[in-house]
Design a protein around this motif. Structure first.
Motif, PDB file in Angstrom:
ATOM      1  N   LYS A  91       0.833  -1.208   0.000  1.00  0.00           N
ATOM      2  CA  LYS A  91       0.000   0.000   0.000  1.00  0.00           C
ATOM      3  C   LYS A  91       0.868   1.259   0.000  1.00  0.00           C
ATOM      4  O   LYS A  91       1.886   1.307   0.688  1.00  0.00           O
ATOM      5  CB  LYS A  91      -0.927   0.016   1.224  1.00  0.00           C
ATOM      6  CG  LYS A  91      -1.931  -1.134   1.214  1.00  0.00           C
ATOM      7  CD  LYS A  91      -2.979  -0.988   2.288  1.00  0.00           C
ATOM      8  CE  LYS A  91      -3.865  -2.227   2.324  1.00  0.00           C
ATOM      9  NZ  LYS A  91      -5.026  -2.101   3.186  1.00  0.00           N
ATOM     10  N   THR A  92       0.453   2.238  -0.783  1.00  0.00           N
ATOM     11  CA  THR A  92       1.178   3.509  -0.885  1.00  0.00           C
ATOM     12  C   THR A  92       0.149   4.642  -0.879  1.00  0.00           C
ATOM     13  O   THR A  92      -1.041   4.401  -1.088  1.00  0.00           O
ATOM     14  CB  THR A  92       1.977   3.586  -2.220  1.00  0.00           C
ATOM     15  OG1 THR A  92       1.072   3.289  -3.294  1.00  0.00           O
ATOM     16  CG2 THR A  92       3.131   2.594  -2.248  1.00  0.00           C
ATOM     17  N   PRO A  93       0.614   5.886  -0.675  1.00  0.00           N
ATOM     18  CA  PRO A  93      -0.351   7.000  -0.723  1.00  0.00           C
ATOM     19  C   PRO A  93      -1.034   7.116  -2.091  1.00  0.00           C
ATOM     20  O   PRO A  93      -2.191   7.514  -2.168  1.00  0.00           O
ATOM     21  CB  PRO A  93       0.521   8.232  -0.443  1.00  0.00           C
ATOM     22  CG  PRO A  93       1.702   7.702   0.302  1.00  0.00           C
ATOM     23  CD  PRO A  93       1.959   6.324  -0.243  1.00  0.00           C
ATOM     24  N   ASP A  94      -0.325   6.731  -3.175  1.00  0.00           N
ATOM     25  CA  ASP A  94      -0.936   6.860  -4.507  1.00  0.00           C
ATOM     26  C   ASP A  94      -1.552   5.549  -5.022  1.00  0.00           C
ATOM     27  O   ASP A  94      -2.045   5.487  -6.144  1.00  0.00           O
ATOM     28  CB  ASP A  94       0.080   7.397  -5.524  1.00  0.00           C
ATOM     29  CG  ASP A  94       1.269   6.455  -5.733  1.00  0.00           C
ATOM     30  OD1 ASP A  94       1.304   5.367  -5.099  1.00  0.00           O
ATOM     31  OD2 ASP A  94       2.164   6.794  -6.525  1.00  0.00           O
ATOM     32  N   GLY A  95      -1.538   4.518  -4.222  1.00  0.00           N
ATOM     33  CA  GLY A  95      -2.194   3.254  -4.588  1.00  0.00           C
ATOM     34  C   GLY A  95      -1.730   2.659  -5.904  1.00  0.00           C
ATOM     35  O   GLY A  95      -2.508   2.014  -6.604  1.00  0.00           O
ATOM     36  N   ARG A  96      -0.462   2.845  -6.237  1.00  0.00           N
ATOM     37  CA  ARG A  96      -0.025   2.471  -7.587  1.00  0.00           C
ATOM     38  C   ARG A  96      -0.095   0.964  -7.863  1.00  0.00           C
ATOM     39  O   ARG A  96      -0.168   0.543  -9.020  1.00  0.00           O
ATOM     40  CB  ARG A  96       1.381   2.999  -7.870  1.00  0.00           C
ATOM     41  CG  ARG A  96       2.526   2.243  -7.204  1.00  0.00           C
ATOM     42  CD  ARG A  96       3.856   2.835  -7.587  1.00  0.00           C
ATOM     43  NE  ARG A  96       4.124   4.047  -6.820  1.00  0.00           N
ATOM     44  CZ  ARG A  96       4.817   4.050  -5.668  1.00  0.00           C
ATOM     45  NH1 ARG A  96       5.301   2.934  -5.181  1.00  0.00           N
ATOM     46  NH2 ARG A  96       5.011   5.173  -5.011  1.00  0.00           N
ATOM     47  N   GLU A  97      -0.112   0.153  -6.805  1.00  0.00           N
ATOM     48  CA  GLU A  97      -0.248  -1.293  -6.989  1.00  0.00           C
ATOM     49  C   GLU A  97      -1.530  -1.649  -7.759  1.00  0.00           C
ATOM     50  O   GLU A  97      -1.610  -2.690  -8.422  1.00  0.00           O
ATOM     51  CB  GLU A  97      -0.204  -1.992  -5.618  1.00  0.00           C
ATOM     52  CG  GLU A  97      -0.452  -3.484  -5.614  1.00  0.00           C
ATOM     53  CD  GLU A  97       0.587  -4.307  -6.378  1.00  0.00           C
ATOM     54  OE1 GLU A  97       1.689  -3.792  -6.689  1.00  0.00           O
ATOM     55  OE2 GLU A  97       0.278  -5.472  -6.693  1.00  0.00           O
ATOM     56  N   ALA A  98      -2.518  -0.769  -7.694  1.00  0.00           N
ATOM     57  CA  ALA A  98      -3.789  -1.004  -8.398  1.00  0.00           C
ATOM     58  C   ALA A  98      -3.579  -1.198  -9.900  1.00  0.00           C
ATOM     59  O   ALA A  98      -4.366  -1.873 -10.567  1.00  0.00           O
ATOM     60  CB  ALA A  98      -4.741   0.167  -8.161  1.00  0.00           C
ATOM     61  N   THR A 131      -4.467   2.032  -1.039  1.00  0.00           N
ATOM     62  CA  THR A 131      -3.882   3.266  -0.486  1.00  0.00           C
ATOM     63  C   THR A 131      -3.631   3.141   1.018  1.00  0.00           C
ATOM     64  O   THR A 131      -4.372   2.460   1.728  1.00  0.00           O
ATOM     65  CB  THR A 131      -4.812   4.487  -0.732  1.00  0.00           C
ATOM     66  OG1 THR A 131      -6.126   4.181  -0.241  1.00  0.00           O
ATOM     67  CG2 THR A 131      -4.888   4.842  -2.201  1.00  0.00           C
ATOM     68  N   THR A 132      -2.583   3.832   1.468  1.00  0.00           N
ATOM     69  CA  THR A 132      -2.256   3.823   2.897  1.00  0.00           C
ATOM     70  C   THR A 132      -3.277   4.612   3.713  1.00  0.00           C
ATOM     71  O   THR A 132      -3.368   4.439   4.920  1.00  0.00           O
ATOM     72  CB  THR A 132      -0.850   4.438   3.124  1.00  0.00           C
ATOM     73  OG1 THR A 132      -0.712   5.555   2.247  1.00  0.00           O
ATOM     74  CG2 THR A 132       0.239   3.432   2.848  1.00  0.00           C
ATOM     75  N   HIS A 133      -4.069   5.471   3.033  1.00  0.00           N
ATOM     76  CA  HIS A 133      -5.060   6.282   3.752  1.00  0.00           C
ATOM     77  C   HIS A 133      -6.478   5.749   3.599  1.00  0.00           C
ATOM     78  O   HIS A 133      -7.404   6.277   4.210  1.00  0.00           O
ATOM     79  CB  HIS A 133      -4.989   7.740   3.295  1.00  0.00           C
ATOM     80  CG  HIS A 133      -4.869   7.880   1.805  1.00  0.00           C
ATOM     81  ND1 HIS A 133      -5.922   7.654   0.971  1.00  0.00           N
ATOM     82  CD2 HIS A 133      -3.800   8.170   1.011  1.00  0.00           C
ATOM     83  CE1 HIS A 133      -5.515   7.812  -0.291  1.00  0.00           C
ATOM     84  NE2 HIS A 133      -4.236   8.125  -0.289  1.00  0.00           N
ATOM     85  N   GLY A 134      -6.653   4.703   2.770  1.00  0.00           N
ATOM     86  CA  GLY A 134      -7.978   4.072   2.659  1.00  0.00           C
ATOM     87  C   GLY A 134      -9.006   4.844   1.857  1.00  0.00           C
ATOM     88  O   GLY A 134     -10.174   4.445   1.785  1.00  0.00           O
ATOM     89  N   GLN A 135      -8.589   5.949   1.219  1.00  0.00           N
ATOM     90  CA  GLN A 135      -9.518   6.675   0.350  1.00  0.00           C
ATOM     91  C   GLN A 135      -9.488   6.049  -1.046  1.00  0.00           C
ATOM     92  O   GLN A 135      -8.531   5.385  -1.422  1.00  0.00           O
ATOM     93  CB  GLN A 135      -9.148   8.161   0.263  1.00  0.00           C
ATOM     94  CG  GLN A 135      -9.323   8.918   1.579  1.00  0.00           C
ATOM     95  CD  GLN A 135     -10.801   9.141   1.959  1.00  0.00           C
ATOM     96  OE1 GLN A 135     -11.718   8.752   1.239  1.00  0.00           O
ATOM     97  NE2 GLN A 135     -11.011   9.759   3.113  1.00  0.00           N
ATOM     98  N   ASP A 136     -10.542   6.331  -1.838  1.00  0.00           N
ATOM     99  CA  ASP A 136     -10.649   5.723  -3.171  1.00  0.00           C
ATOM    100  C   ASP A 136      -9.750   6.384  -4.211  1.00  0.00           C
ATOM    101  O   ASP A 136      -9.653   5.904  -5.337  1.00  0.00           O
ATOM    102  CB  ASP A 136     -12.101   5.822  -3.675  1.00  0.00           C
ATOM    103  CG  ASP A 136     -13.038   4.917  -2.886  1.00  0.00           C
ATOM    104  OD1 ASP A 136     -12.666   4.477  -1.787  1.00  0.00           O
ATOM    105  OD2 ASP A 136     -14.151   4.668  -3.379  1.00  0.00           O
ATOM    106  N   GLY A 137      -9.153   7.532  -3.846  1.00  0.00           N
ATOM    107  CA  GLY A 137      -8.352   8.256  -4.833  1.00  0.00           C
ATOM    108  C   GLY A 137      -7.097   8.840  -4.227  1.00  0.00           C
ATOM    109  O   GLY A 137      -6.774   8.589  -3.059  1.00  0.00           O
ATOM    110  N   LEU A 138      -6.403   9.640  -5.026  1.00  0.00           N
ATOM    111  CA  LEU A 138      -5.199  10.333  -4.552  1.00  0.00           C
ATOM    112  C   LEU A 138      -5.629  11.519  -3.703  1.00  0.00           C
ATOM    113  O   LEU A 138      -6.674  12.113  -3.940  1.00  0.00           O
ATOM    114  CB  LEU A 138      -4.380  10.835  -5.751  1.00  0.00           C
ATOM    115  CG  LEU A 138      -4.022   9.806  -6.820  1.00  0.00           C
ATOM    116  CD1 LEU A 138      -3.154  10.468  -7.905  1.00  0.00           C
ATOM    117  CD2 LEU A 138      -3.312   8.621  -6.207  1.00  0.00           C
ATOM    118  N   ILE A 139      -4.798  11.869  -2.729  1.00  0.00           N
ATOM    119  CA  ILE A 139      -5.168  13.007  -1.875  1.00  0.00           C
ATOM    120  C   ILE A 139      -4.091  14.094  -1.959  1.00  0.00           C
ATOM    121  O   ILE A 139      -2.926  13.809  -2.254  1.00  0.00           O
ATOM    122  CB  ILE A 139      -5.365  12.588  -0.403  1.00  0.00           C
ATOM    123  CG1 ILE A 139      -4.122  11.880   0.156  1.00  0.00           C
ATOM    124  CG2 ILE A 139      -6.568  11.674  -0.256  1.00  0.00           C
ATOM    125  CD1 ILE A 139      -4.203  11.568   1.642  1.00  0.00           C
TER     126      ILE A 139
END
Ligand code: PBG
Length: 337
Positions: A91-98, A131-139
């Motif tokens: 998990k990363t802030p930008d969820g790039r693993e997706a 994401t590390t923050h659990g939101q559906d998008g970038l923050i």
């Protein structure tokens, strides 16, 4: 004493008197064709991990998932919807693993399509499991969920899913304009048969709690909510606006979510647009029935069956439900009311 003439001249109960006439006048019929089973996938082999807030639902490794897929085929369920449980270190802030073409979901899709090509496979499009923050998008630095930047990642996520063989991609992120951009990119890549089921009228709902446990995003999300992108439960007209936009942008199917508390919205969407319309009987709704049944307060089978029929009556062409396999099994065994 009343005279005979004062009795009702229309006796609604006449048609209800026998099973044959009740069956004849029944307006809606539930079949396995109406059901989509959501499943949680995780890394590893030959393991199932129970989700504590959803008794009876397990996270599955890909080999276990194949067994469940086999049951879906056996019972005539048309489609599975995949949701990943991602390891914390990915998990990363930008969820790039997706967007990783070799990630858990693309591998699951490939395995499923190889084993059961006839079974429809739908993939959720959103970054929250990644994401590390659990939101559906970038923050941004204030924690605000960025729209256009998020869509860029979602498009890459869709391409990884579609190239792996996903039949349906289902954006659940609620970013503005994402359906049009995803559709455009799929066309450009020659992926013209990939269907889009848009989570169009998705509410900022507390009913998703157990799901967030299942995908492992709840502790990351903490006390934050998703009200800056998901819809206010108080609004109905806004759902029609959302659905209209998604259809115009190229969605093949639309969804209303959660289910039972939003049947009015489902009905309005179906009446207004006549498009293939789906309802999501979400994790919190599943948990409410399951825990009440475990406490002996209700009859699980009857209440689930009734709930499914009510979705049909309210206009659903299909229902995503964690009960899909149970219901399909009951139908095959000849269960009605
Ligand atoms: C991810 C997503 C959610 C659900 C489906 N996709 C959770 C959320 O938006 O927080 C909920 C499903 C359920 O509760 O069963 N964007």
């Amino acid at each position: 004493m009343q005279t005979l003439g004062a009795y009702p001249s229309v006796r609604m109960r006449r048609m209800r008197h026998d099973d044959f006439s009740r069956r004849l006048m029944r307006e809606n019929v539930l079949t396995a064709n109406d059901l989509i089973l959501p499943v949680f996938v995780m890394e590893g082999t030959s393991r199932r991990e129970p989700v504590p807030s959803m008794p009876g639902v397990d996270r599955l490794t890909i080999d276990e998932l194949l067994k469940v897929a086999g049951e879906c085929v056996e019972y005539g369920i048309p489609m599975l919807a995949l949701f990943p449980h991602i390891e914390d270190d990915l998990k990363t802030p930008d969820g790039r693993e997706a967007a990783n073409p070799d990630g858990l979901i693309p591998r699951a899709v490939k395995a499923l399509k190889a084993a059961y090509p006839q079974l429809g496979i739908m993939c959720d499009v959103a970054l929250d499991p990644y994401t590390t923050h659990g939101q559906d998008g970038l923050i941004d630095e204030t924690g605000y969920i960025l729209n256009d930047e998020t869509i860029e990642v979602l498009v890459e996520q869709v391409l990884a899913q579609a190239r792996a063989g996903a039949d349906v991609v289902a954006p659940s992120d609620m970013m503005d304009g994402r359906i049009g951009i995803i559709r455009d990119r799929l066309e450009k890549e020659g992926l013209i048969h990939t269907r889009i089921m848009a989570y169009s009228a998705k509410y900022a709902s507390c009913y998703y709690g157990p799901f967030r446990d299942a995908v492992g995003s709840s502790s990351n999300l903490g006390k934050s909510n998703k009200a800056v992108y998901q819809q206010d439960p108080a609004n109905g007209d806004e759902a029609l606006w959302e659905v209209g936009l998604d259809l115009a942008e190229g969605a093949d199917m639309v969804m209303v979510k959660p289910g039972v508390p939003y049947l009015d919205v489902l009905w309005r969407v179906k009446e207004e647009f006549k498009a293939p319309t789906f309802a999501y009987h979400v994790s919190g709704e599943y948990a409410m029935i399951k825990f009440a049944a475990m406490a002996g307060a209700i009859d699980e089978k009857k209440i689930v069956y009734e709930t499914m029929v009510c979705f049909k009556r309210a206009g659903a062409d299909g229902i995503l439900t964690y009960y899909a396999l149970d219901v399909a099994r009951w139908i095959k065994e000849g269960y009605s009311y």
